[in-house]
Design a protein around this motif. Structure first.
Motif, short mmCIF file in Angstrom:
data_model
loop_
_atom_site.label_atom_id
_atom_site.label_comp_id
_atom_site.label_asym_id
_atom_site.label_seq_id
_atom_site.Cartn_x
_atom_site.Cartn_y
_atom_site.Cartn_z
N GLY A 135 0.81 -1.21 0.00
CA GLY A 135 0.00 0.00 0.00
C GLY A 135 0.84 1.26 0.00
O GLY A 135 0.52 2.24 -0.69
N GLU A 136 1.92 1.24 0.76
CA GLU A 136 2.82 2.40 0.80
C GLU A 136 3.53 2.59 -0.54
O GLU A 136 3.73 3.71 -0.98
N ALA A 163 -4.92 -4.24 0.97
CA ALA A 163 -5.84 -4.50 2.08
C ALA A 163 -6.97 -3.47 2.04
O ALA A 163 -6.77 -2.34 1.60
N PRO A 164 -8.16 -3.86 2.52
CA PRO A 164 -9.31 -2.95 2.46
C PRO A 164 -9.07 -1.57 3.06
O PRO A 164 -9.48 -0.56 2.47
N GLU A 169 -7.87 4.35 1.85
CA GLU A 169 -6.96 5.51 1.87
C GLU A 169 -6.68 6.01 0.45
O GLU A 169 -6.62 7.21 0.21
N ILE A 170 -6.49 5.06 -0.47
CA ILE A 170 -6.24 5.45 -1.86
C ILE A 170 -7.47 6.14 -2.45
O ILE A 170 -7.35 7.18 -3.12
N LYS A 178 -9.72 14.94 -6.86
CA LYS A 178 -10.87 15.42 -7.63
C LYS A 178 -11.35 16.76 -7.08
O LYS A 178 -11.64 17.69 -7.85
N ALA A 179 -11.45 16.87 -5.77
CA ALA A 179 -11.90 18.11 -5.15
C ALA A 179 -10.98 19.28 -5.47
O ALA A 179 -11.42 20.44 -5.51
N ASN A 180 -9.70 18.97 -5.73
CA ASN A 180 -8.73 20.01 -6.07
C ASN A 180 -8.66 20.27 -7.57
O ASN A 180 -7.79 21.02 -8.03
N GLY A 181 -9.55 19.62 -8.35
CA GLY A 181 -9.63 19.92 -9.78
C GLY A 181 -8.75 19.08 -10.67
O GLY A 181 -8.62 19.39 -11.87
N MET A 182 -8.15 18.01 -10.14
CA MET A 182 -7.29 17.16 -10.96
C MET A 182 -8.13 16.36 -11.96
O MET A 182 -9.16 15.79 -11.61
N SER A 183 -7.69 16.31 -13.20
CA SER A 183 -8.31 15.46 -14.22
C SER A 183 -7.72 14.06 -14.09
O SER A 183 -6.50 13.90 -14.06
N ILE A 184 -8.60 13.05 -14.03
CA ILE A 184 -8.15 11.69 -13.74
C ILE A 184 -8.85 10.69 -14.65
O ILE A 184 -10.06 10.77 -14.86
N LEU A 185 -8.07 9.74 -15.19
CA LEU A 185 -8.61 8.58 -15.89
C LEU A 185 -8.35 7.37 -15.00
O LEU A 185 -7.21 7.08 -14.65
N LEU A 186 -9.42 6.65 -14.65
CA LEU A 186 -9.35 5.58 -13.67
C LEU A 186 -9.71 4.23 -14.28
O LEU A 186 -10.72 4.11 -14.99
N VAL A 187 -8.90 3.22 -13.98
CA VAL A 187 -9.27 1.83 -14.21
C VAL A 187 -9.19 1.12 -12.87
O VAL A 187 -8.19 1.22 -12.17
N ASP A 188 -10.27 0.43 -12.51
CA ASP A 188 -10.27 -0.30 -11.24
C ASP A 188 -11.37 -1.35 -11.29
O ASP A 188 -12.37 -1.20 -12.00
N LYS A 189 -11.17 -2.43 -10.55
CA LYS A 189 -12.16 -3.51 -10.53
C LYS A 189 -13.32 -3.23 -9.58
O LYS A 189 -14.34 -3.90 -9.62
N THR A 190 -13.16 -2.26 -8.68
CA THR A 190 -14.19 -1.97 -7.69
C THR A 190 -15.21 -1.02 -8.29
O THR A 190 -15.09 0.21 -8.20
N VAL A 191 -16.24 -1.59 -8.90
CA VAL A 191 -17.21 -0.79 -9.65
C VAL A 191 -17.92 0.21 -8.75
O VAL A 191 -18.14 1.36 -9.14
#
Length: 229
Positions: A135-136, A163-164, A169-170, A178-191
């Motif tokens: 995680g770190e 770990a959950p 934390e991530i 997102k709250a700070n205005g960063m544009s992000i493209l995300l891929v993740d299994k956690t729908v």
């Protein structure tokens, strides 16, 4: 809105094998966009194609109205795309601080700001990256990408295998970005987590975009058919 990344009719090959056939994707400035689909449907290949890490690509990839199709990977990074690839690829023999400053550019994101986002990294700033937990290490590679001061941050499976409590934390960090205005493209299994943070979603199937819309427009029928949830 101001279009940051516009991908149209994207095709890509690894060697002689075609892996993308018709990917369309659009990210507006300040948006969080999720790229979804079952395993093997082309999500990571799309990211690799955007970042010029495939053997051949065709179609359109525009960054703020300018084509980046002819650029090599390092030039695409310089154009403002910060990639956190699948798998935690730290510089194992370097310290946390050395990892963070390795590719740093001038801008809003500096050591102090990364440490505020991930306090654990400041606590372990002098440790070798190899000694960090999984995680770190994930926090470290996200922080390292932010230190390039990207206009678009791409996260490919940023919570996989964690770990959950670390996953949360991530996700909290992604929401803060997102709250700070960063544009992000995300891929993740956690729908569920993806839908909670995304402004817009694109679903891939067999290397092509087959659905796009806002999270609230994603019906159970579409999810069952194309995501297996």
């Amino acid at each position: 809105m101001n279009c940051l990344l516009d991908v149209g009719e994207l095709q890509a090959w690894y060697g002689l094998t075609q892996v993308l056939f018709n990917v369309d994707l659009r990210i507006e400035q300040g948006q969080v966009v999720s790229l979804m689909g079952r395993n093997g449907m082309g999500k990571s290949s799309t990211i690799n194609a955007i970042c010029a890490m495939v053997d051949r690509r065709e179609g359109r990839i525009d960054m703020q109205g300018k084509s980046i199709m002819a650029l090599p990977s390092h030039r695409i990074a310089q154009a403002g795309i910060g990639l956190v690839p699948e798998g935690r690829r730290v510089f194992a023999n370097l310290s946390v601080r050395e990892n963070l400053v390795a590719a740093a550019t001038r801008g809003e994101w500096d050591l102090a700001r990364v440490y505020r986002l991930f306090p654990r990294l400041e606590e372990r700033h002098s440790q070798s990256a190899a000694t960090l937990s999984g995680g770190e290490q994930q926090m470290l590679v996200i922080g390292r990408a932010l230190m390039t001061n990207p206009r678009l941050l791409i996260l490919d499976e940023a919570t996989e295998g964690l770990a959950p409590i670390i996953r949360q934390e991530i996700w909290a960090a992604i929401r803060a970005l997102k709250a700070n205005g960063m544009s992000i493209l995300l891929v993740d299994k956690t729908v569920r987590e993806l839908l909670s943070v995304a402004d817009h979603c694109f679903i891939l199937e067999k290397g092509a975009t087959i659905w796009s819309g806002r999270p609230e427009q994603l019906s159970t029928e579409i999810a069952d058919s194309h995501l297996g949830v």
